[in-house]
Design an enzyme around this catalytic site. Structure first.
Site, mmCIF file in Angstrom:
data_model
loop_
_atom_site.group_PDB
_atom_site.id
_atom_site.type_symbol
_atom_site.label_atom_id
_atom_site.label_comp_id
_atom_site.label_asym_id
_atom_site.label_seq_id
_atom_site.Cartn_x
_atom_site.Cartn_y
_atom_site.Cartn_z
ATOM 1 N N GLY B 483 28.643 -21.878 -8.562
ATOM 2 C CA GLY B 483 29.122 -22.010 -7.192
ATOM 3 C C GLY B 483 28.018 -22.127 -6.169
ATOM 4 N N SER B 524 16.788 -16.338 -7.514
ATOM 5 C CA SER B 524 16.607 -17.463 -6.586
ATOM 6 C C SER B 524 15.611 -18.481 -7.130
ATOM 7 C CB SER B 524 16.154 -16.960 -5.202
ATOM 8 O OG SER B 524 17.108 -16.076 -4.669
ATOM 9 N N THR B 527 16.379 -23.620 -7.714
ATOM 10 C CA THR B 527 15.955 -24.789 -6.937
ATOM 11 C C THR B 527 14.484 -25.114 -7.166
ATOM 12 O OG1 THR B 527 17.656 -24.505 -5.267
ATOM 13 C CG2 THR B 527 15.668 -25.653 -4.579
ATOM 14 N N ALA B 709 10.626 -27.226 -1.985
ATOM 15 C CA ALA B 709 11.830 -26.402 -1.820
ATOM 16 C C ALA B 709 11.713 -25.109 -2.618
ATOM 17 C CB ALA B 709 13.061 -27.183 -2.272
ATOM 18 N N LYS B 710 12.224 -24.037 -2.061
ATOM 19 C CA LYS B 710 12.272 -22.745 -2.755
ATOM 20 C C LYS B 710 13.712 -22.237 -2.786
ATOM 21 C CE LYS B 710 8.871 -21.159 -0.071
ATOM 22 N NZ LYS B 710 7.703 -20.431 0.491
ATOM 23 N N GLY B 711 13.899 -21.108 -3.446
ATOM 24 C CA GLY B 711 15.251 -20.596 -3.675
ATOM 25 C C GLY B 711 15.856 -19.937 -2.451
ATOM 26 N N GLY B 713 19.306 -18.371 -2.934
ATOM 27 C CA GLY B 713 20.514 -17.654 -3.340
ATOM 28 C C GLY B 713 20.542 -16.224 -2.851
ATOM 29 N N GLU B 714 19.410 -15.545 -2.949
ATOM 30 C CA GLU B 714 19.371 -14.130 -2.615
ATOM 31 C C GLU B 714 18.849 -13.810 -1.223
ATOM 32 O OE1 GLU B 714 17.287 -13.841 -6.260
ATOM 33 O OE2 GLU B 714 18.500 -12.169 -6.963
#
Lengths: 291, 751
Positions: B483, B524, B527, B709-711, B713-714
């Site tokens: 998701g 994270s 990506t 680009a970095k993560g 999500g968190e």
């Protein structure tokens, strides 16, 4: 488990005479009770098509509301425009999906949300066991009165209807009787753990509203901004120079409160005492609303 | 093509590990997207590839799958938090109607190296036995045939009692630099803060679920997981078979939030039951069991002591965390925030991992960091108040230019820009006027918090891109998309480099069979790991396309470009649909693979941010309403703004729940949670959602990887709760010593 769709009220009442019969309207509480083993009806009597879905005016300027009228309809019914407390309470109950399904009769007859009563792990006193686990456990959302059971009543509709001096009609094959809304409830005893004063085979068929009060209001405190049972809720209505106040969430059953001393007989305890402050605020604001 | 071995580092949830990777020289020299690159697809909102099937209910999650002959499992779980099994009738269960296979505590699962069923009971919900039957109803009914009797024993679900008893699940850890005790004693100003934070449950809408189909030619496991490849490796070890004999499929995953990292319990018993029954077996939690055993963020008590000079420079930090770990140890980055968020030479951070009779803690969206930030950033506000310094200014004063743990520089860090932008968007300058307006009897306030986390990702991460004669491209990766929007971002990156219409690109993930290793959807890291690999594969395919075009049109490849689906020469004499050269391919495809290159080792790759919350408190009822959250994060280049903002909103909501209403409650009598249902465990609803204002600052981090680009999500989940708690304190002048901020706690705090 058998299922029967009653074709008429009389047929429904006959079916409900059978031992182990349970009435089904919206089913939003009954399904949860069955899921948790709190109810195991042998016969489910569907009353959704027995003519209890009408709101009709009465001769004395009031309304007769069928037990299967949904909360969603009550929340938006033009007939209820003069009963702000009732429409507001209906609109604040549960979620849109549950309001579309749940009925006024079911809301009044629902059982407590006490997590020890509903939980699979405990066989509590109210469910027929020996111990009120809430009293030796986590009960900060429970009620303010000492007793064998400290569960809080969850109905939004009951205090709103009570403040507006509503009555309920209970019918069985033996006949019909009319009770004040608060008399629909009883505190549970060792011999009878039910919170409802309905007799075996009796069905709540209607709610009768007298002529509207001059003003009424409903205020509640939930655990989040929507889709939460009330922690504490208060309804107030002004009838002439008299203000009636009723509350839920503070006792086993919905209760009437003295607006000048609303906390009387509601001592609370270290876990539940905070509810006194919330109740005080709600009563003050509700009486201001109708004052 | 030559391959060489490179040693590099990779960070996962606050811990850096050395890894060895193979580097193929065809992946090198492909350049990067410079800071000012004129990108035409990346950086523009692209709708979700899986949006239509999810919205229309056609996406088939693991719980939706059914195979011919499939059996349904049910688990017999411990009703006690401590004790042992006194009686268990396995034979009775075997002969119950419809039952095809039964596993008891003594039955070996696979190689027998992993225990999945227990007779010594340590928590409510612990699995004792499991069976598989023809129908779900038969499976549930058959549990009674086990005729379980337990002998209850001692247990503790009391955090402080177990701490006093020194009952630890692993050794307490102390991490220090400098002498914080002496530094505290010498500090001009000191503050201390104690805080209790609750166990928060991941509550993914799809519960843990596995469908195992063990056939003579191998084992297929459909699994709701955040980590197909970890699951495959764990299953291979536990079952004693080779990884290549196992296929893990995770096409649609209904949320994980950390709780679905690793194989978990479900596929293990599903596989063993399938092996024994010779039929596919489905194991899926119902909601009650999911809330009971699906995992949680650790319940904690933290103590923070800060010392500072009059000018506001941190001179000492002490941060102790007492964490309820349950019955199994797990490394959780509890100390990252005090050790690295601000510049300070004297820091001691201690972790006390207490053993309680609860299921072991697992990961939950920035585990450790959400809780530590919640305590630490509240202590920073206390310090700001003691010093009479603006809270944001105090954070600027203590900005860490280098990684305080390693001394290395950061690859990029734009935290100061986050503060400035967040303050501007939130109207920070007017916060005292906001607080002073009490005409309606309500209390308003504004609070901020900083965020630090990893999220650089790293190797191994592989992708292939194929472009066929029909002009359609397929990107295959080893990622799963719970998701997060990962596959949409994969498609976006591929479209940028291929230069063909994005609708012509299909993306494939959620299956281990292509054997393209991808990262777990945790830490994270997705990506930063997979996007560079996808980019490289796409560049190589584009190069092949241009080579073909150059040959056909007798031009130099360097004079050609493909963009917006057109093949053009630089002089625009040639301007044809890109498919013109592909038509000759027939069934052949242009195909290439890409792999993530190693990380730099001389800098720390991190993500940063600042959030500002505005709340209104009703002092008569104890309600806290979050009116607005401003979130400004520095995570490098944003691939897809649409899904990036969606991630930020989701992270904020999850931590808004942590701040206001989410809390597992434990019954002291049985040690069982009292609120294992969605009506008792209060998630925020849409009505609780505040206005959320999101911005991203900071340039692409080209030291981290070629996409910059970095993560994400968190990071957005980390500062929300602290910002809300600080806004509450600003509004009321009081600080609650326990979260979440329920009406009860608020009324007691304000009394």
């Amino acid at each position: 488990m058998e299922y029967a769709r009653a074709g008429s009220l009389d047929e429904a009442l006959l079916l409900l005479e059978r031992a182990g019969a349970s009435a089904l309207a919206g089913g939003t509480d009954l399904a949860g009770q069955i899921d948790r083993g709190l109810a195991a009806p042998e016969l489910i009597v569907d009353i959704s098509t027995v003519g209890l879905e009408e709101i009709t005016p009465t001769d004395d300027g009031g309304l007769m509301i069928g037990a299967t009228v949904t909360l969603a309809r009550l929340a938006s019914a033009t007939e209820l425009a003069s009963y702000a407390a009732i429409a507001t309470a209906a609109g604040l109950t549960a979620s849109p999906l549950l309001r579309n399904q749940g009925t006024i009769g079911g809301n009044l007859c629902q059982r407590t949300r006490c997590w020890y009563y509903r939980g699979l792990e405990w066989n509590c006193w109210l469910a027929g066991g020996d111990t009120c686990y809430a009293q030796i456990g986590e009960h900060s959302k429970h009620n303010l009165q000492p007793g064998d059971c400290i569960s809080a009543h969850p109905s939004d509709m009951a205090p709103a209807l009570a403040a507006c001096a509503a009555t309920v009609i209970a019918r069985s094959t033996a006949g019909e009787r009319e009770l004040a809304v608060l008399d629909l409830y009883r505190r549970p005893s060792q011999d009878n753990r039910s919170l409802l004063a309905l007799r075996p085979g009796e069905l709540l068929t209607h709610v009768r509203l007298p002529a509207p009060p001059e003003a009424s209001t409903y205020r509640r405190l939930g655990e989040r901004r929507a889709f939460s049972f009330p922690l504490v809720s208060v309804a107030a209505a002004r009838h002439g120079d008299r203000i009636t106040v009723a509350a839920t969430g503070v006792a086993n059953v919905p209760v009437a409160l003295d607006p000048t001393d609303p906390l009387r007989d509601l001592p609370g305890n270290p876990q539940t005492g905070w509810k006194r402050r919330a109740l005080h605020t709600l009563v003050q604001r509700a009486t201001d609303d109708v004052g | 093509v030559t391959t060489r071995i490179v040693r590099t580092v990779r960070e996962f949830e606050g811990t850096s590990v050395d890894v060895v990777v193979l580097v193929d020289d065809s992946d090198e020299g492909l350049g990067e997207w410079p800071v000012d690159a004129a990108l035409s697809v990346v950086g523009r909102s692209q709708s979700r590839v899986d949006g239509p099937v999810k919205v229309s209910g056609r996406a088939r999650y693991t719980v939706d799958l059914a195979l011919p002959g499939m059996l349904h499992a049910a688990a017999l779980r411990s009703p006690v938090a401590g004790g042992k099994v006194a009686h268990l009738d396995l034979e009775g269960a075997r002969t119950a109607p419809g039952v095809r296979a039964v596993l008891g505590p003594d039955d070996a699962i696979g190689s027998g190296s992993v225990r999945a069923l227990f007779t010594e009971l340590e928590y409510v919900g612990q699995p004792i036995a499991v069976l598989a039957a023809d129908t779900p109803a038969q499976a549930d009914s058959a549990l009674a045939a086990f005729a379980l009797r337990v002998e209850p024993g001692w247990f503790s679900v009391d955090l402080m009692r177990s701490l006093y008893d020194q009952r630890f699940v692993s050794e307490p850890i102390e991490e220090a630099r400098g002498d914080s005790e002496a530094a505290l004693a010498r500090s001009d100003v000191t503050v201390a803060l104690e805080l209790e934070t609750p166990a928060q449950l991941q509550t993914a809408f799809e519960p843990h679920a596995a469908l195992a189909d063990w056939r003579p030619d191998g084992l297929t496991v459909y699994l709701s997981t955040q980590s197909m490849f970890w699951a495959r490796a764990e299953l291979a070890r536990a079952l004693g078979i080779a990884q290549d004999e196992i296929r893990v499929v995770s096409e649609y995953v209904g949320g994980g939030f950390g709780g679905k990292l690793g194989a978990g319990w479900e596929p293990l018993v599903a596989a063993e039951l399938s092996r024994r029954a010779g039929r596919p077996v489905r194991v899926a939690n119902n909601r009650h069991d999911e809330q009971l055993t699906g995992g949680h963020r650790a319940w904690q008590r933290q103590t923070v002591r800060l010392g500072a000079s009059r000018e506001g420079r941190l001179t000492a930090i002490e941060h102790d965390t007492v964490a309820a770990m349950g019955v199994t140890p797990r490394p959780v980055p509890f100390r990252m925030v005090p050790m690295t968020l601000y510049r300070c030479d004297a820091v001691t951070a201690r972790t006390f991992p207490v053993k309680l009779n609860l299921r072991g803690v697992n990961a939950f969206r920035a585990p450790g960091a959400v809780e530590a930030t919640t305590a630490f950033e509240q202590a920073m506000d206390e310090l700001a108040a003691a010093l009479e310094i603006d809270p944001l200014q105090l954070r600027r004063i203590n900005h860490a230019d280098t990684d305080q743990r390693t001394g290395k520089p950061y690859s990029r860090k734009a935290l100061l820009a986050c503060y400035d932008r967040a303050a501007e968007l939130a109207g920070w300058a007017d916060r005292e006027a906001l607080r002073a307006d009490r005409a309606d009897g309500l209390l308003r306030g504004m609070g901020c918090a900083s965020q630090i986390w990893g999220g650089g990702g790293g190797p191994p991460a592989q992708a292939t891109v194929r472009l066929g004669g029909d002009g359609a491209a397929t990107v295959v990766t080893g990622v799963q998309d719970p998701g997060t929007g990962t596959l949409t971002a994969v498609r976006t990156v591929a479209a940028e480099e291929l230069g063909i219409p994005i609708e012509r690109i299909r993306v494939r993930g959620g299956d281990t069979v292509p054997n393209l290793i991808g990262p777990a959807a945790g830490g994270s890291q997705t990506t930063g790991s997979i996007m560079p690999a996808v980019r490289q594969a796409a560049i190589k395919v584009r190069t092949k396309l241009l080579d073909l075009a150059a040959e056909r049109f007798e031009l130099a490849p360097a004079d050609l470009e493909v963009r917006d689906g057109r093949l053009r020469s630089r002089d625009r004499v040639l301007d044809e649909p890109y498919t013109v050269v592909l038509a000759e391919l027939g069934d052949s495809t242009l195909e290439a693979a890409g792999a993530r290159l190693p990380n730099i080792t001389d800098a720390s790759i991190n993500t940063f941010g600042c959030q500002i919350a505005q709340v209104v408190v009703d002092p008569g009822l104890g309600t806290v309403v979050v009116e607005r959250i401003v979130a400004v994060h520095d995570v490098g280049r944003i691939i897809n703004p649409l899904t990036a903002t969606s991630q930020v909103e989701g992270g904020i909501l999850q931590s808004l729940g942590f701040a206001l209403c989410e809390e597992r409650v434990l019954d002291p009598t049985l040690g069982a949670p009292t609120n294992s249902t969605l009506d008792d465990y209060k998630l925020p609803t849409i009505a609780d959602v505040p206005e959320i204002v999101i911005d991203f600052v900071g340039a692409p981090d080209l030291s981290a990887n070629a996409t910059g680009a970095k993560g994400l999500g968190e990071p957005p989940a980390i500062p929300t709760c602290a910002a809300i708690a600080n806004a509450f304190a600003h509004a009321t002048g009081r600080r609650c010593t326990a979260l979440p901020l329920t009406p009860k706690r608020v009324l007691e705090c304000l009394a």
